[in-house]
Design a protein around this motif. Sequence first.
Motif, PDB file in Angstrom:
ATOM      1  N   SER A   2      61.611  10.637  46.205  1.00 34.00           N
ATOM      2  CA  SER A   2      61.055  11.164  45.352  1.00 34.00           C
ATOM      3  C   SER A   2      60.338  10.216  43.440  1.00 34.00           C
ATOM      4  O   SER A   2      61.427   9.566  43.240  1.00 34.00           O
ATOM      5  CB  SER A   2      61.413  12.560  45.027  1.00 34.00           C
ATOM      6  N   ARG A   4      58.900   9.579  39.827  1.00 35.35           N
ATOM      7  CA  ARG A   4      59.072  10.459  38.909  1.00 35.35           C
ATOM      8  C   ARG A   4      57.875   9.815  37.806  1.00 35.35           C
ATOM      9  O   ARG A   4      57.960   9.027  37.827  1.00 35.35           O
ATOM     10  CB  ARG A   4      60.108  10.516  37.565  1.00 35.35           C
ATOM     11  N   LYS A  25      51.932  23.986  34.374  1.00 36.96           N
ATOM     12  CA  LYS A  25      52.159  24.629  35.780  1.00 36.96           C
ATOM     13  C   LYS A  25      51.269  24.337  37.276  1.00 36.96           C
ATOM     14  O   LYS A  25      52.049  23.847  37.807  1.00 36.96           O
ATOM     15  CB  LYS A  25      51.813  26.279  35.714  1.00 36.96           C
ATOM     16  N   ASP A  28      52.572  20.562  38.539  1.00 36.66           N
ATOM     17  CA  ASP A  28      54.202  20.822  38.725  1.00 36.66           C
ATOM     18  C   ASP A  28      53.555  21.876  40.189  1.00 36.66           C
ATOM     19  O   ASP A  28      54.766  21.086  41.038  1.00 36.66           O
ATOM     20  CB  ASP A  28      54.624  21.962  37.700  1.00 36.66           C
ATOM     21  N   LEU A  29      53.177  22.785  40.353  1.00 37.82           N
ATOM     22  CA  LEU A  29      52.894  23.380  41.845  1.00 37.82           C
ATOM     23  C   LEU A  29      52.548  22.405  42.635  1.00 37.82           C
ATOM     24  O   LEU A  29      52.925  21.705  43.650  1.00 37.82           O
ATOM     25  CB  LEU A  29      51.884  24.652  41.570  1.00 37.82           C
ATOM     26  N   ALA A  31      52.706  18.939  42.276  1.00 34.93           N
ATOM     27  CA  ALA A  31      53.472  17.915  43.274  1.00 34.93           C
ATOM     28  C   ALA A  31      55.144  18.278  43.455  1.00 34.93           C
ATOM     29  O   ALA A  31      55.719  17.490  44.460  1.00 34.93           O
ATOM     30  CB  ALA A  31      54.439  17.474  41.475  1.00 34.93           C
ATOM     31  N   SER A  32      55.494  19.330  43.321  1.00 36.72           N
ATOM     32  CA  SER A  32      56.675  20.295  44.386  1.00 36.72           C
ATOM     33  C   SER A  32      56.031  20.352  45.560  1.00 36.72           C
ATOM     34  O   SER A  32      56.630  20.322  46.852  1.00 36.72           O
ATOM     35  CB  SER A  32      56.596  21.412  43.789  1.00 36.72           C
ATOM     36  N   VAL A  33      54.365  20.868  46.148  1.00 37.25           N
ATOM     37  CA  VAL A  33      54.111  20.703  47.304  1.00 37.25           C
ATOM     38  C   VAL A  33      53.870  19.446  48.168  1.00 37.25           C
ATOM     39  O   VAL A  33      54.244  19.172  49.375  1.00 37.25           O
ATOM     40  CB  VAL A  33      52.653  21.966  47.500  1.00 37.25           C
ATOM     41  N   SER A  34      53.536  18.575  47.358  1.00 32.96           N
ATOM     42  CA  SER A  34      53.228  16.965  47.931  1.00 32.96           C
ATOM     43  C   SER A  34      54.865  16.911  48.328  1.00 32.96           C
ATOM     44  O   SER A  34      54.566  16.205  49.359  1.00 32.96           O
ATOM     45  CB  SER A  34      52.953  16.989  46.890  1.00 32.96           C
ATOM     46  N   GLY A  35      55.635  16.971  47.910  1.00 33.87           N
ATOM     47  CA  GLY A  35      56.770  16.216  47.702  1.00 33.87           C
ATOM     48  C   GLY A  35      57.501  14.906  47.875  1.00 33.87           C
ATOM     49  O   GLY A  35      58.735  14.533  47.966  1.00 33.87           O
ATOM     50  N   THR A  38      57.537  13.469  40.975  1.00 29.64           N
ATOM     51  CA  THR A  38      57.792  14.977  39.956  1.00 29.64           C
ATOM     52  C   THR A  38      57.306  14.585  38.694  1.00 29.64           C
ATOM     53  O   THR A  38      57.167  13.291  38.490  1.00 29.64           O
ATOM     54  CB  THR A  38      59.495  15.362  40.190  1.00 29.64           C
TER      55      THR A  38
END
Length: 70
Positions: A2, A4, A25, A28-29, A31-35, A38
């Motif tokens: 990942s 950063r 927010k 961040d969501l 980014a987390s879904v894309s994997g 971060t």
Amino acid sequence: MSRRYNIAVFDGDGIGPEIMAPTMKLLDLIASVSGGYTLDFEHLPAGAQHFLETGEALPDASLAGADKAD
């Protein structure tokens, strides 16, 4: 692996903080879904309120922080 990213955030005044909080927010969501990455948010002082407190609207340190950000 990942990646950063450092994101400079100028919250600003008025509706700025109200807009930035949900925006971060959402980012961040995403980014987390894309994997694949971060995000690290760095809040940098600027704006009218900062000027009232310090006499400086956009400090050199804030500009330097933004320059270092991705």
